[in-house]
Design an enzyme around this catalytic site. Structure first.
Site, short mmCIF file in Angstrom:
data_model
loop_
_atom_site.label_atom_id
_atom_site.label_comp_id
_atom_site.label_asym_id
_atom_site.label_seq_id
_atom_site.Cartn_x
_atom_site.Cartn_y
_atom_site.Cartn_z
N GLY A 1 57.63 60.76 63.72
CA GLY A 1 56.89 60.60 64.98
C GLY A 1 55.40 60.44 64.72
N SER B 1 53.58 57.92 64.51
CA SER B 1 52.87 56.74 65.05
C SER B 1 52.23 57.01 66.40
CB SER B 1 53.86 55.57 65.17
OG SER B 1 54.86 55.88 66.13
N SER B 2 52.45 58.20 66.98
CA SER B 2 51.95 58.43 68.34
C SER B 2 51.68 59.92 68.59
CB SER B 2 52.99 57.91 69.34
OG SER B 2 52.66 58.27 70.66
N GLY B 3 50.79 60.19 69.50
CA GLY B 3 50.60 61.54 70.03
C GLY B 3 50.30 62.61 68.98
N ARG C 1 60.38 54.68 64.90
CA ARG C 1 61.26 53.51 65.03
C ARG C 1 60.48 52.20 65.07
NH1 ARG C 1 64.07 55.52 70.29
NH2 ARG C 1 61.85 55.90 70.51
N LYS D 1 54.09 49.94 66.31
CA LYS D 1 53.30 51.17 66.55
C LYS D 1 52.89 51.81 65.22
CE LYS D 1 55.85 53.47 69.75
NZ LYS D 1 56.19 54.72 70.44
N ASP E 1 65.22 55.39 62.54
CA ASP E 1 65.57 56.24 63.66
C ASP E 1 66.12 57.55 63.10
OD1 ASP E 1 66.88 57.48 65.84
OD2 ASP E 1 67.21 55.54 66.81
N SER F 1 58.00 72.18 67.90
CA SER F 1 58.86 72.60 69.01
C SER F 1 58.07 72.39 70.29
CB SER F 1 59.28 74.06 68.80
OG SER F 1 60.03 74.52 69.88
N TYR G 1 66.09 69.55 77.26
CA TYR G 1 64.93 69.64 76.34
C TYR G 1 64.77 71.06 75.79
CZ TYR G 1 60.03 69.13 74.85
OH TYR G 1 58.86 69.10 74.12
N LYS H 1 64.96 72.42 71.93
CA LYS H 1 63.85 73.11 71.26
C LYS H 1 64.20 74.57 70.91
CE LYS H 1 60.91 69.65 71.29
NZ LYS H 1 60.44 69.02 70.04
N1 LIG Z 1 53.05 65.94 74.60
C1 LIG Z 1 53.43 67.13 74.98
O1 LIG Z 1 53.06 67.59 76.08
C2 LIG Z 1 54.23 68.01 74.09
C3 LIG Z 1 55.02 67.49 73.08
N2 LIG Z 1 55.77 68.33 72.32
C4 LIG Z 1 56.60 67.80 71.25
O2 LIG Z 1 55.79 67.12 70.31
C5 LIG Z 1 56.50 66.06 69.71
C6 LIG Z 1 55.68 64.79 69.84
O3 LIG Z 1 55.44 64.52 71.19
P1 LIG Z 1 54.33 63.49 71.63
O4 LIG Z 1 53.39 63.27 70.54
O5 LIG Z 1 53.86 63.88 72.97
O6 LIG Z 1 55.27 62.19 71.84
P2 LIG Z 1 54.99 60.62 71.76
O7 LIG Z 1 56.01 60.01 72.67
O8 LIG Z 1 53.57 60.29 72.00
O9 LIG Z 1 55.38 60.29 70.26
C7 LIG Z 1 56.69 60.46 69.83
C8 LIG Z 1 56.83 59.92 68.42
O10 LIG Z 1 58.16 60.12 67.98
C9 LIG Z 1 58.71 58.88 67.57
N3 LIG Z 1 60.14 58.87 67.86
C10 LIG Z 1 60.75 59.03 69.05
N4 LIG Z 1 62.08 58.94 68.94
C11 LIG Z 1 62.33 58.73 67.62
C12 LIG Z 1 63.51 58.53 66.87
N5 LIG Z 1 64.71 58.52 67.45
N6 LIG Z 1 63.40 58.35 65.53
C13 LIG Z 1 62.20 58.33 64.94
N7 LIG Z 1 61.04 58.51 65.60
C14 LIG Z 1 61.10 58.69 66.93
C15 LIG Z 1 57.94 57.84 68.38
O11 LIG Z 1 57.92 56.55 67.82
P3 LIG Z 1 59.03 55.42 68.22
O12 LIG Z 1 59.20 55.48 69.69
O13 LIG Z 1 58.45 54.14 67.71
O14 LIG Z 1 60.25 55.83 67.47
C16 LIG Z 1 56.55 58.45 68.31
O15 LIG Z 1 55.96 58.17 67.07
C17 LIG Z 1 57.86 66.01 70.42
O16 LIG Z 1 58.79 66.69 69.62
C18 LIG Z 1 57.62 66.77 71.70
O17 LIG Z 1 58.78 67.37 72.17
C19 LIG Z 1 55.75 69.67 72.49
C20 LIG Z 1 54.99 70.23 73.47
C21 LIG Z 1 54.18 69.44 74.34
C1 LIG Z 2 53.91 86.85 78.16
C2 LIG Z 2 54.18 85.70 78.99
C3 LIG Z 2 53.19 84.62 78.91
C4 LIG Z 2 53.59 83.52 79.79
C5 LIG Z 2 52.87 82.23 79.62
C6 LIG Z 2 53.69 81.22 80.32
C7 LIG Z 2 53.52 79.83 79.93
C8 LIG Z 2 54.83 79.08 79.93
C9 LIG Z 2 54.69 77.70 80.38
C10 LIG Z 2 55.70 76.78 79.80
C11 LIG Z 2 55.06 75.53 79.39
C12 LIG Z 2 56.00 74.56 78.84
C13 LIG Z 2 55.25 73.37 78.28
C14 LIG Z 2 56.19 72.30 77.85
C15 LIG Z 2 55.44 71.21 77.18
C16 LIG Z 2 56.35 70.15 76.74
O1 LIG Z 2 57.07 70.29 75.80
C17 LIG Z 2 56.30 68.98 77.61
N1 LIG Z 2 55.01 68.38 77.60
C18 LIG Z 2 57.26 67.95 77.36
O2 LIG Z 2 57.25 67.19 78.56
#
Ligand SMILES: NC(=O)C1=CN([C@@H]2O[C@H](COP(=O)(O)OP(=O)(O)OC[C@H]3O[C@@H](n4cnc5c(N)ncnc54)[C@H](OP(=O)(O)O)[C@@H]3O)[C@@H](O)[C@H]2O)C=CC1
Ligand SMILES: CCCCCCCCCCCCCCCC(=O)[C@@H](N)CO
Length: 325
Positions: A42, A44-46, A67, A71, A93, A170, A184, A188
């Protein structure tokens, strides 16, 4: 009164701290990042891309996998422009073991495996297709298992005696179940069981497991995910803050360097980790002290949050009924 004060603030730490110092397991560790091979799914993004930027800036050899090749190329260019470092890119993938195995064999031995790939659909289970539920579990949970199965043999047989790391991205929704995240949160929470068991299996090979628990993080994935979030998901998630991807990446590497089993990213995250410490390993005797002494406090805070969330749910159902009649 003075006696109680003395017992709590002087005697208790005096007795407890040395005990905890000796019992915390696994023992503290330092995992260097510079000149190591950091492999990020992952990447390539975020959050994954932010982790790749940071690893490159710290002088690691970086590989990223996702994938979409387009990107990946964009990510490689952005890292090259920011740090002057060329990262290796691999298109595969995580759901396909054979493809993953091929990539891993090509990339060479890995010192820090960062699993940041993931998908997040927020929707009530009732409104989700089973195929979407399965997809979430396949990518988020089975995808990690495919990666680890492919990486472990070489990681175990490495010549280098330095400690190495496997770190999962996670989510705070992997510490507490959240409305709209049945699939989800299941994926996790699954990572936590996986990580606890895996740590016991690989500690003998000086491999250290970390779980990173970000709150909502500003990424392309979040922008997409927010489009279909149920109202109650928004309300409950707003209990925790929103972070930038590079802040999460910084916390992640601080934790990985110390082999922390739980890596929290914000204040709410620390409270969540205290409240859900359970039987997870803790290397820091100071954090263990806080966990032991605070024990009941995060539990009552947690109960207050649950109270608020269930009141929101009740209110929402009442309003729905009222609007229908
Ligand atoms: N953003 C948020 O609010 C939060 C995110 N997370 C977790 O952080 C991680 C990253 O999230 P975020 O950066 O926001 O997501 P993005 O969607 O911005 O990035 C996801 C990355 O995963 C890759 N990816 C997705 N599916 C696959 C696959 N099947 N095989 C290989 N690569 C894959 C994508 O590339 P491509 O599509 O090209 O495969 C991309 O590089 C995730 O596990 C998410 O659950 C946790 C808490 C909060
Ligand atoms: C002692 C108790 C303390 C309580 C603090 C409570 C906070 C809990 C909030 C839950 C937030 C979940 C974020 C999910 C983010 C995520 O994975 C998504 N962005 C994906 O869409």
């Amino acid at each position: 009164m003075a006696d109680a004060f003395f017992s709590f603030f002087v005697l208790l730490p005096l007795i407890l701290l040395p005990i905890l110092y000796f019992i915390v397991r696994p023992r503290p560790v330092n995992i260097p990042i510079k000149n190591r091979h950091v492999f990020i799914t992952g990447g390539s993004s975020g959050i994954g891309l932010a982790l790749a930027h940071r690893a490159a800036a710290e002088g690691a050899r970086v590989s990223i996998m996702a994938r979409s090749l387009t990107k990946l190329e964009e990510a490689r260019n952005s890292i090259k422009n920011a740090t002057g470092i060329e990262v290796a890119i691999y298109a595969a993938d995580v759901q396909e073991y054979d493809a993953v195995k091929k990539v891993v064999d090509e990339a060479g031995p890995i010192d820090v495996l960062l699993l940041s790939h993931g998908v997040f659909y927020a929707s009530e289970l009732e409104k989700m297709e089973l195929s979407e539920v399965k997809f979430t579990l396949d990518v988020n949970l089975m995808g990690c298992l495919n990666m680890i199965k492919a990486v472990l043999p070489k990681m175990k047989n490495r010549k280098d005696p330095l400690p190495v790391s496997i770190a999962f991205v996670s989510s705070q929704a992997g510490q507490v179940g959240v409305y709209g995240y049945v699939a989800y949160s299941a994926s996790k929470f699954g990572l936590r069981g996986l990580a606890e068991a895996l740590q016991q299996e690989v500690i003998g090979d000086n491999i250290h497991v970390s779980l990173i628990f970000p709150p909502d993080t500003d990424t392309p994935g979040l922008v997409e995910g927010r489009k279909r979030r149920p109202e109650l998901t928004k309300i409950i998630i707003s209990s925790s803050g929103i972070m930038k991807a590079d802040e999460v990446a910084q916390k992640a590497f601080d934790g990985i360097r110390h082999g922390s089993f739980f890596i929290s990213c914000n204040l709410e995250g620390i409270a969540l980790s205290l409240a859900t410490a359970g039987l997870s390993p803790q290397r820091s005797f100071l954090m263990a002290f806080v966990e032991v002494v605070a024990a009941g406090i995060p539990r009552i805070v947690a109960l207050c949050f649950q109270c608020n969330w269930y009141r929101s749910i009740e209110k929402w159902h009442k309003e729905k009924k009222f609007n229908l009649s």
